[in-house]
Write an enzyme that holds these catalytic residues in place. Structure first.
Site, mmCIF file in Angstrom:
data_model
loop_
_atom_site.group_PDB
_atom_site.id
_atom_site.type_symbol
_atom_site.label_atom_id
_atom_site.label_comp_id
_atom_site.label_asym_id
_atom_site.label_seq_id
_atom_site.Cartn_x
_atom_site.Cartn_y
_atom_site.Cartn_z
ATOM 1 N N ASP A 23 0.849 -1.189 0.000
ATOM 2 C CA ASP A 23 0.000 0.000 0.000
ATOM 3 C C ASP A 23 0.887 1.242 0.000
ATOM 4 O OD1 ASP A 23 -1.791 2.020 0.488
ATOM 5 O OD2 ASP A 23 -2.154 1.449 2.590
ATOM 6 N N ASN A 25 -0.206 4.446 -0.416
ATOM 7 C CA ASN A 25 -0.805 5.723 -0.002
ATOM 8 C C ASN A 25 -1.504 5.685 1.355
ATOM 9 O OD1 ASN A 25 -3.010 4.221 -0.633
ATOM 10 N ND2 ASN A 25 -3.800 5.559 -2.238
ATOM 11 N N ASP A 27 -3.988 3.963 2.585
ATOM 12 C CA ASP A 27 -5.426 3.744 2.777
ATOM 13 C C ASP A 27 -5.728 2.311 3.213
ATOM 14 O OD1 ASP A 27 -5.013 2.324 0.466
ATOM 15 O OD2 ASP A 27 -6.478 3.410 -0.758
ATOM 16 N N ASP A 31 -1.843 -1.218 -3.832
ATOM 17 C CA ASP A 31 -2.172 -0.503 -5.067
ATOM 18 C C ASP A 31 -1.072 -0.657 -6.114
ATOM 19 O OD1 ASP A 31 -0.188 1.281 -4.070
ATOM 20 O OD2 ASP A 31 -1.728 2.222 -2.818
ATOM 21 N N ASP A 100 -5.831 -10.353 -15.110
ATOM 22 C CA ASP A 100 -6.928 -11.291 -14.897
ATOM 23 C C ASP A 100 -8.082 -10.850 -15.791
ATOM 24 O OD1 ASP A 100 -8.568 -13.237 -13.469
ATOM 25 O OD2 ASP A 100 -7.213 -12.904 -11.788
ATOM 26 N N ASP A 201 -10.500 -16.246 -15.863
ATOM 27 C CA ASP A 201 -11.253 -16.748 -14.717
ATOM 28 C C ASP A 201 -12.274 -17.800 -15.182
ATOM 29 O OD1 ASP A 201 -11.782 -16.241 -11.850
ATOM 30 O OD2 ASP A 201 -13.763 -15.599 -12.516
ATOM 31 N N GLU A 258 -8.102 -20.647 -15.861
ATOM 32 C CA GLU A 258 -8.491 -21.356 -14.639
ATOM 33 C C GLU A 258 -9.574 -22.347 -15.042
ATOM 34 O OE1 GLU A 258 -10.508 -20.689 -10.227
ATOM 35 O OE2 GLU A 258 -11.201 -19.538 -11.921
ATOM 36 N N HIS A 323 -5.380 -17.409 -4.505
ATOM 37 C CA HIS A 323 -6.174 -16.573 -3.597
ATOM 38 C C HIS A 323 -7.490 -17.222 -3.160
ATOM 39 C CE1 HIS A 323 -7.634 -16.062 -7.615
ATOM 40 N NE2 HIS A 323 -8.745 -15.541 -7.142
ATOM 41 N N ASP A 324 -7.796 -18.407 -3.684
ATOM 42 C CA ASP A 324 -9.045 -19.082 -3.311
ATOM 43 C C ASP A 324 -8.830 -20.247 -2.356
ATOM 44 O OD1 ASP A 324 -10.576 -17.485 -5.022
ATOM 45 O OD2 ASP A 324 -10.303 -18.840 -6.720
HETATM 46 O O1 ISL Z 1 -13.132 -20.053 -4.208
HETATM 47 C C1 ISL Z 1 -13.661 -21.115 -4.399
HETATM 48 C C2 ISL Z 1 -14.037 -21.969 -3.260
HETATM 49 O O2 ISL Z 1 -13.292 -21.636 -2.152
HETATM 50 C C3 ISL Z 1 -13.907 -21.616 -5.736
HETATM 51 O O3 ISL Z 1 -15.090 -22.309 -5.830
HETATM 52 C C4 ISL Z 1 -13.887 -20.471 -6.751
HETATM 53 O O4 ISL Z 1 -15.138 -19.921 -6.810
HETATM 54 C C5 ISL Z 1 -13.490 -20.979 -8.096
HETATM 55 O O5 ISL Z 1 -12.142 -21.336 -7.974
HETATM 56 C C6 ISL Z 1 -13.608 -19.905 -9.159
HETATM 57 O O6 ISL Z 1 -12.776 -18.851 -8.799
HETATM 58 C C7 ISL Z 1 -12.666 -17.685 -9.561
HETATM 59 O O7 ISL Z 1 -13.911 -17.095 -9.859
HETATM 60 C C8 ISL Z 1 -14.659 -16.584 -8.758
HETATM 61 C C9 ISL Z 1 -13.831 -15.747 -7.790
HETATM 62 O O8 ISL Z 1 -14.551 -15.539 -6.607
HETATM 63 C C10 ISL Z 1 -12.511 -16.391 -7.473
HETATM 64 O O9 ISL Z 1 -11.738 -15.557 -6.654
HETATM 65 C C11 ISL Z 1 -11.840 -16.677 -8.793
HETATM 66 O O10 ISL Z 1 -10.534 -17.176 -8.651
HETATM 67 C C12 ISL Z 1 -15.738 -15.744 -9.370
HETATM 68 O O11 ISL Z 1 -15.191 -14.826 -10.259
#
Ligand code: ISL
Length: 546
Positions: A23, A25, A27, A31, A100, A201, A258, A323-324
């Site tokens: 970050d 700035n 907030d 960023d 993305d 995605d 993905e 990140h999921d």
């Molecule tokens: O995050 C999940 C369960 O913990 C997954 O089911 C996820 O929804 C799946 O991997 C699809 O993910 C992608 O599309 C989603 C978004 O929320 C995720 O961050 C992204 O990586 C919807 O755009």
């Protein structure tokens, strides 16, 4: 020779979750100027490209995976010119930028959806999926990935629209020519601005069954259904072929998709989106490793299946965290063994045949920490608390220093910082020769210097039995051998290959240690990379062991 246009095969790709990187700035939210400031660090680490989770304008119902304007940068991340500056500065350091692309759905506040929703006769009506209900009920039994029916009733025009995720994320209709053309125009816009690639995605969900047939669900458990008609429809491949033609008009651009499937993963399905290896995606994620428990045998089998599934002209990639999902340190780790396992996993990721994707913070050994309900930001976590901790634990701010807020922000961070930050942070680890960070850095350097590790063959010889995996990587005259011990016991390696070897890198041995055979004992959780430097000299006793 390395083909510079094939950087996505040779390179290491680093995923940044922009809200959490740095970050600039105060907030509390990371960023783009913050990423620019940290390019020095990324050069030091040695990565070749960065993939940015969405930075487009968004009302942030799903942390940016709900885009309201594909052409704009969300002000929380910076300005349009900040983005151009990032592309230029990164390029001047030889770092590529992957954006993305969220193409399955938009935000409900996107102007396309606002138009589409306004009347049944609106020219954009068909850009989304609108249907009548069946006797006061949704048009079919499709479920949203985030729970509940995938259909939302809309008073304005008295029809339902489809949303595979949140109701604030209406699904686009990829069968509509106008929508397709608008999306492809937008893609060209970013290519013209110098973006090197895209992460698509949920790319396998883009097209839905033309007849909206019901999915089969298990009796009594409606939420557990086979997604036959709302995912993986054959026409998805046509879209990817169209996209590939556009990318191929530009030099050195790529797309990684993905391909989302539930555990245990589906490598054959993931590989199908690579087409012939030349005509669809450049890379596709397979989440098998992410879904496997810590076991050499299970890892080996998953790798074998994935490798076999990839078409001959295609190229695999590998990923341990994103990140999921729960961070790999927390998923594979066990109290006491966590860091040791992390080094084994890191060695595998960086030496297996295929492009490695490294999630920010993994290189310093960040873990996922439970976030109190009051601090949660992930809509999934809020919905399923306390059964599911949500995805926030994998998204906590990057730990830069032992100082305030781990050096991430001068303000209050958008998510709490991991409690281990006084010890697990970039500054402290840079100064520690034996840190995870320095190990990752050496791994990336070793990989960069070795064509065999980057693009050579993969020839497994220790196939997960007794807890070890061992493989050759070969290219032209270069031979590398990688040995990994997944267990907390010593393990003997017996591979009949006489010759002289030196240690390129090891979690347990000094670099340049000399071996005269591949018969040696691996310490608990040892990961060692050896390079063959020639046959045994005549005078050396052939049976000398190390
Ligand atoms: O995050 C999940 C369960 O913990 C997954 O089911 C996820 O929804 C799946 O991997 C699809 O993910 C992608 O599309 C989603 C978004 O929320 C995720 O961050 C992204 O990586 C919807 O755009």
């Amino acid at each position: 020779m390395t083909d510079p246009f094939e950087w996505w095969k040779h390179g290491v790709i680093y995923q940044i979750y922009p809200r959490s990187f740095y970050d600039s700035n105060g907030d509390g939210v990371g960023d783009i100027p913050g990423i620019i400031e940290k390019l020095d660090y990324l050069s030091y680490l040695g990565v070749d490209a960065i993939w940015l989770s969405p930075i487009n304008a968004s009302p942030m119902y799903d942390c940016g995976y709900d885009i309201s304007d594909y052409y704009a940068i969300d002000p929380v991340f910076g300005s349009s010119s900040d983005f151009d500056r990032l592309v230029d500065t990164a390029h001047s350091r030889g770092i590529r930028i992957i954006m993305d692309l969220v193409l399955n759905h938009t935000s409900h506040l996107h102007r396309w959806f606002l138009s589409s929703r306004s009347s049944r006769s609106n020219p954009m009506r068909n850009w989304y999926l609108w249907r009548d209900g069946e006797a006061g009920r949704p048009p079919n039994n499709w479920r949203s990935a985030f729970g509940g029916s995938a259909w939302k009733w809309d008073e304005m025009t008295c029809q339902y629209y489809l949303h595979s995720f949140l109701e604030e994320q209406p699904d686009l209709n990829w069968r509509d020519e106008g929508l397709r053309a608008a999306v492809f125009r937008m893609i060209r816009h970013w290519l013209d601005r110098g973006v090197d690639g895209f992460r698509l995605d949920v790319v396998n969900w883009l097209i839905k069954d033309r007849r909206f047939r019901n999915n089969q669900s298990l009796p009594g458990i409606p939420f557990f259904q086979k997604h036959r008609y709302d995912r993986n429809r054959p026409e998805t491949h046509d879209i990817l072929r169209e996209l590939r033609l556009i990318l191929d008009e530009y030099d050195g651009r790529m797309a990684v998709g993905e391909v989302f499937t539930l555990p245990p993963g589906d490598p054959v399905l993931s590989a199908s989106y690579l087409g012939s290896g030349h005509d669809e995606l450049h890379l596709a994620f397979d989440f098998s490793l992410m879904y496997r428990p810590w076991s050499a045998r299970r890892f080996y089998r998953a790798l074998r299946r994935w490798t076999n599934a990839v078409p001959e002209d295609g190229w695999p990639c590998h990923v341990l965290s994103n990140h999921d999902q729960t961070r790999s340190m927390s998923r594979y780790g066990r109290e006491g063994d966590r860091e040791k396992r992390a080094l084994v996993a890191a060695t595998l990721l960086m030496t297996i045949r295929g492009t490695p994707f490294l999630y920010y913070g993994e290189e310093i050994g960040m873990q996922g920490w439970r976030i109190p309900r009051s601090d949660m930001r992930d809509p999934l976590g809020k919905r399923y608390w306390p059964l599911f901790a949500g995805r926030d634990p994998a998204r906590t701010p990057m730990q830069w220093s032992p100082g305030d807020n781990a050096g991430f922000s001068a303000g209050r961070p958008w998510l709490p910082i991991g409690v281990d930050y006084p010890r697990v942070n970039v500054e402290t680890e840079r100064a520690d020769r034996y840190s995870i960070l320095n190990y990752y850095r050496s791994l990336i350097a070793v990989r960069r210097a070795s064509p065999a590790l980057r693009i050579g063959s993969w020839e497994p010889v220790l196939k997960g039995y007794h807890g070890t995996i061992g493989y050759y990587r070969r290219l032209d005259g270069e031979t590398v051998f990688v040995a990994l011990n997944f267990t907390d016991k010593s393990r003997r390696v017996h591979v009949h290959d006489r010759g002289q070897w030196i240690v390129l890198l090891s979690s347990h041995r000094s670099t340049n240690t000399h071996f005269t055979s591949l018969e040696f004992t691996l310490s608990p959780y040892e990961a060692t990379i050896l390079k063959k430097i020639g046959p045994l000299p005549r005078h050396a006793p052939a049976d000398r062991k190390i």
